[in-house]
Scaffold this active site. Structure first.
Site, mmCIF file in Angstrom:
data_model
loop_
_atom_site.group_PDB
_atom_site.id
_atom_site.type_symbol
_atom_site.label_atom_id
_atom_site.label_comp_id
_atom_site.label_asym_id
_atom_site.label_seq_id
_atom_site.Cartn_x
_atom_site.Cartn_y
_atom_site.Cartn_z
ATOM 1 N N ARG A 119 0.803 -1.240 0.000
ATOM 2 C CA ARG A 119 0.000 0.000 0.000
ATOM 3 C C ARG A 119 0.826 1.276 0.000
ATOM 4 N NH1 ARG A 119 -2.906 -3.525 2.991
ATOM 5 N NH2 ARG A 119 -4.771 -4.200 1.870
ATOM 6 N N LYS A 141 4.455 11.680 -10.813
ATOM 7 C CA LYS A 141 3.647 10.840 -11.715
ATOM 8 C C LYS A 141 4.396 9.532 -11.918
ATOM 9 C CE LYS A 141 1.016 13.925 -14.724
ATOM 10 N NZ LYS A 141 0.783 14.289 -16.128
ATOM 11 N N GLU A 183 12.967 19.343 -23.428
ATOM 12 C CA GLU A 183 12.084 19.638 -22.279
ATOM 13 C C GLU A 183 12.568 20.891 -21.539
ATOM 14 O OE1 GLU A 183 9.264 18.001 -21.775
ATOM 15 O OE2 GLU A 183 9.527 15.998 -22.651
ATOM 16 N N LYS A 225 9.531 23.132 -12.951
ATOM 17 C CA LYS A 225 8.554 22.052 -12.882
ATOM 18 C C LYS A 225 7.958 21.983 -11.478
ATOM 19 C CE LYS A 225 7.129 17.432 -13.885
ATOM 20 N NZ LYS A 225 7.327 16.139 -14.518
ATOM 21 N N GLU A 235 -2.783 17.636 -11.689
ATOM 22 C CA GLU A 235 -3.178 18.064 -13.034
ATOM 23 C C GLU A 235 -4.667 18.338 -13.175
ATOM 24 O OE1 GLU A 235 -1.001 16.145 -16.149
ATOM 25 O OE2 GLU A 235 -2.198 17.114 -17.712
ATOM 26 N N ARG A 239 -1.036 22.367 -14.343
ATOM 27 C CA ARG A 239 -0.029 21.373 -14.728
ATOM 28 C C ARG A 239 -0.090 21.029 -16.215
ATOM 29 N NH1 ARG A 239 2.210 16.364 -10.967
ATOM 30 N NH2 ARG A 239 3.711 15.598 -12.487
ATOM 31 N N ASN A 243 2.378 20.317 -20.957
ATOM 32 C CA ASN A 243 2.135 19.568 -22.191
ATOM 33 C C ASN A 243 2.397 20.387 -23.450
ATOM 34 O OD1 ASN A 243 1.428 17.267 -20.816
ATOM 35 N ND2 ASN A 243 -0.727 17.854 -20.689
ATOM 36 N N HIS A 246 3.419 18.782 -26.679
ATOM 37 C CA HIS A 246 3.150 17.353 -26.520
ATOM 38 C C HIS A 246 1.919 16.875 -27.286
ATOM 39 C CE1 HIS A 246 6.255 17.654 -23.529
ATOM 40 N NE2 HIS A 246 6.159 16.377 -23.202
ATOM 41 N N HIS A 250 2.993 13.935 -29.325
ATOM 42 C CA HIS A 250 2.432 12.589 -29.144
ATOM 43 C C HIS A 250 1.903 12.033 -30.463
ATOM 44 C CE1 HIS A 250 1.661 13.169 -24.573
ATOM 45 N NE2 HIS A 250 2.813 12.574 -24.791
ATOM 46 N N HIS A 263 11.228 10.689 -27.471
ATOM 47 C CA HIS A 263 10.148 11.554 -27.001
ATOM 48 C C HIS A 263 10.500 13.048 -27.158
ATOM 49 C CE1 HIS A 263 6.932 13.086 -24.510
ATOM 50 N NE2 HIS A 263 7.829 13.673 -23.722
HETATM 51 N N1 LIG Z 1 6.650 10.502 -14.796
HETATM 52 C C1 LIG Z 1 6.746 11.550 -15.567
HETATM 53 O O1 LIG Z 1 6.326 12.646 -15.216
HETATM 54 C C2 LIG Z 1 7.406 11.391 -16.903
HETATM 55 C C3 LIG Z 1 7.719 12.532 -17.659
HETATM 56 C C4 LIG Z 1 8.389 12.355 -18.866
HETATM 57 C C5 LIG Z 1 8.710 11.084 -19.309
HETATM 58 N N2 LIG Z 1 8.384 9.993 -18.550
HETATM 59 C C6 LIG Z 1 8.741 8.641 -18.984
HETATM 60 O O2 LIG Z 1 10.156 8.554 -19.046
HETATM 61 C C7 LIG Z 1 10.499 7.496 -19.944
HETATM 62 C C8 LIG Z 1 11.650 7.937 -20.802
HETATM 63 O O3 LIG Z 1 12.764 8.185 -20.002
HETATM 64 P P1 LIG Z 1 14.238 8.302 -20.613
HETATM 65 O O4 LIG Z 1 14.218 9.188 -21.784
HETATM 66 O O5 LIG Z 1 15.135 8.588 -19.479
HETATM 67 O O6 LIG Z 1 14.482 6.838 -21.226
HETATM 68 P P2 LIG Z 1 15.146 5.508 -20.591
HETATM 69 O O7 LIG Z 1 14.864 5.359 -19.166
HETATM 70 O O8 LIG Z 1 14.733 4.407 -21.498
HETATM 71 O O9 LIG Z 1 16.704 5.781 -20.781
HETATM 72 C C9 LIG Z 1 17.248 5.895 -22.076
HETATM 73 C C10 LIG Z 1 18.418 4.923 -22.273
HETATM 74 O O10 LIG Z 1 19.566 5.447 -21.629
HETATM 75 C C11 LIG Z 1 20.136 4.462 -20.764
HETATM 76 N N3 LIG Z 1 20.790 5.216 -19.699
HETATM 77 C C12 LIG Z 1 20.247 5.750 -18.599
HETATM 78 N N4 LIG Z 1 21.131 6.497 -17.942
HETATM 79 C C13 LIG Z 1 22.291 6.426 -18.640
HETATM 80 C C14 LIG Z 1 23.574 6.993 -18.481
HETATM 81 N N5 LIG Z 1 23.836 7.845 -17.483
HETATM 82 N N6 LIG Z 1 24.520 6.688 -19.388
HETATM 83 C C15 LIG Z 1 24.244 5.875 -20.435
HETATM 84 N N7 LIG Z 1 23.054 5.331 -20.651
HETATM 85 C C16 LIG Z 1 22.086 5.601 -19.767
HETATM 86 C C17 LIG Z 1 18.964 3.626 -20.373
HETATM 87 O O11 LIG Z 1 19.366 2.356 -19.896
HETATM 88 C C18 LIG Z 1 18.205 3.554 -21.687
HETATM 89 O O12 LIG Z 1 18.774 2.608 -22.535
HETATM 90 C C19 LIG Z 1 9.243 7.159 -20.716
HETATM 91 O O13 LIG Z 1 8.751 5.925 -20.263
HETATM 92 C C20 LIG Z 1 8.281 8.281 -20.350
HETATM 93 O O14 LIG Z 1 6.936 7.864 -20.372
HETATM 94 C C21 LIG Z 1 7.744 10.141 -17.365
HETATM 95 ZN ZN LIG Z 2 7.696 15.230 -22.308
#
Ligand SMILES: NC(=O)c1ccc[n+]([C@@H]2O[C@H](COP(=O)([O-])OP(=O)(O)OC[C@H]3O[C@@H](n4cnc5c(N)ncnc54)[C@H](O)[C@@H]3O)[C@@H](O)[C@H]2O)c1
Ligand SMILES: [Zn+2]
Length: 356
Positions: A119, A141, A183, A225, A235, A239, A243, A246, A250, A263
């Site tokens: 929980r 999030k 971003e 942020k 949101e 918030r 977007n 986006h 998207h 992304h």
């Molecule tokens: N929760 C939120 O508010 C929010 C906001 C934006 C995006 N997201 C989510 O974030 C995700 C994308 O995150 P991301 O872009 O970090 O992608 P990711 O986590 O897939 O990382 C990208 C790649 O880089 C590698 N990596 C990570 N750190 C590294 C480092 N220091 N050196 C070398 N390689 C490294 C990872 O293993 C992966 O292969 C999506 O799932 C998206 O939906 C969430």
């Molecule tokens: Zn984004």
């Protein structure tokens, strides 16, 4: 040490940014935890596991390592259940703190697991991609993907601490770095003209990962942020300005099957097109639109939509966003660099700026 405080009453927490602080994580957790679960993936563990584990050990914390494979396709309920299972077997309890060490995928999955394990337990974000450092690790999030939609299953669950070491970006592929910067540019456009100008004036230092400039960019992005999240944690209103770029971003990701563009790359194109819409509606001056496109291009990101995408396809892909809002498409449109408004947009208005 530079810090940002996210003020959310009982759910408040610190975002700590500092070069070379990864090895001090254990110290930072003293008082917060005795037993931790370190969630990561093999890529990140190979790079930073040793340093983190040593620091946890030195601080006298007992630690269970749980790994999930590297990739967005593993951000699912099935893998969340796998992590839950590992934690149950490792006898994690309600006082255990989960550490999410990695990019946004590990962060979102880790947050989701923490919010549902017994929980809800506390968790700490240790983001290692720029996108995770300036965006996904802040704001609470959490989520996983469902075959019917990205991030469709999730929770709001704030971390207890966000611990950022910009030196981790040295190993990040260039393309991932630039995508994260999209971003950062977004924060400038929606809230802070000065930051937008800073990104322009310090581009070379930022791209060379020079300490002070990079730290400032991460700090300021987190601050901006945090302000938005503080005003609207779940949101219900403000918030939504996060977007910007986006809605069209998207649609680009959907139409290209999530494989062609990262992304942030899609968001960069989305921001340019949405700003173009704002200009065509008379909300934004043409020179402001040009300033945005110039900055996006200066960071090596694409400003124009991918060739071959048609207006009708893009409108179709935006239907999903529209449905989520109960019928009317509302978009975040800049009125100048540093300020945006949320405005209903008619399909005819969009057609003015989309390729036929
Ligand atoms: N929760 C939120 O508010 C929010 C906001 C934006 C995006 N997201 C989510 O974030 C995700 C994308 O995150 P991301 O872009 O970090 O992608 P990711 O986590 O897939 O990382 C990208 C790649 O880089 C590698 N990596 C990570 N750190 C590294 C480092 N220091 N050196 C070398 N390689 C490294 C990872 O293993 C992966 O292969 C999506 O799932 C998206 O939906 C969430
Ligand atoms: Zn984004």
């Amino acid at each position: 040490m530079p810090e940002v405080e996210v003020r959310l009453g009982a759910r408040s927490y610190r975002i700590h940014v500092g070069e070379g602080t990864l090895g001090k994580l254990g110290q930072a957790l003293q008082g917060l935890a005795q037993q931790v679960v370190l969630l990561s993936n093999p890529t990140v563990l190979a790079l930073y596991g040793q340093e983190v584990l040593r620091s946890l050990q030195e601080a006298g914390l007992s630690c269970q390592v749980v790994l999930v494979p590297d990739g967005e396709q593993y951000k699912t309920l099935l893998w969340a259940e796998f992590v839950h299972g590992q934690m149950l077997q490792g006898r994690a309890d309600r006082a255990t703190v989960l550490i999410a060490l990695g990019g946004g995928v590990v962060g979102d999955l880790g947050g989701f697991v923490a919010s549902t394990y017994m929980r809800g337990i506390r968790y700490v974000q240790v983001p290692t991609t720029l996108l995770a450092q300036v965006d996904s690790s802040v704001g609470g999030k959490t989520g996983v993907n469902h075959p019917l939609g990205k991030n469709m299953i999730g929770t709001f669950w704030q971390p207890a601490l966000v611990w950022i070491d910009p030196l981790t970006l040295r190993s990040l592929p260039r393309r991932q770095l630039l995508a994260g910067l999209a971003e950062c540019i977004k924060y400038g456009v929606i809230r802070d003209r000065e930051f937008f100008d800073y990104l322009r004036e310090h581009r070379d230092e930022v791209l060379a990962l020079k300490g002070p400039a990079l730290e400032h960019v991460i700090m300021r992005s987190c601050q901006l942020k945090a302000q938005v999240v503080e005003a609207d944690e779940r949101e219900a209103g403000l918030r939504a300005i996060l977007n910007f770029g986006h809605t069209i971003g998207h649609a680009i990701e959907t139409l290209t099957g999530y494989v062609e563009y990262l992304h942030g790359e899609a968001v960069a194109m989305g921001m340019c097109k949405e700003a173009e819409l704002a200009a065509s509606l008379g909300l934004l001056q043409r020179q402001e639109l040009k300033a945005l496109k110039d900055l996006v291009a200066a960071y090596g990101l694409q400003t124009e939509l991918p060739r071959g995408l048609r207006a009708q396809q893009l409108l179709g892909a935006m239907e999903v966003d529209k449905k989520a809002l109960g019928g009317q498409l509302r978009m975040v449109l800049p009125q100048e660099i540093g300020s945006v408004q949320l405005r209903p947009v008619k399909p005819q208005e969009l057609l003015q700026v989309l390729p036929p």
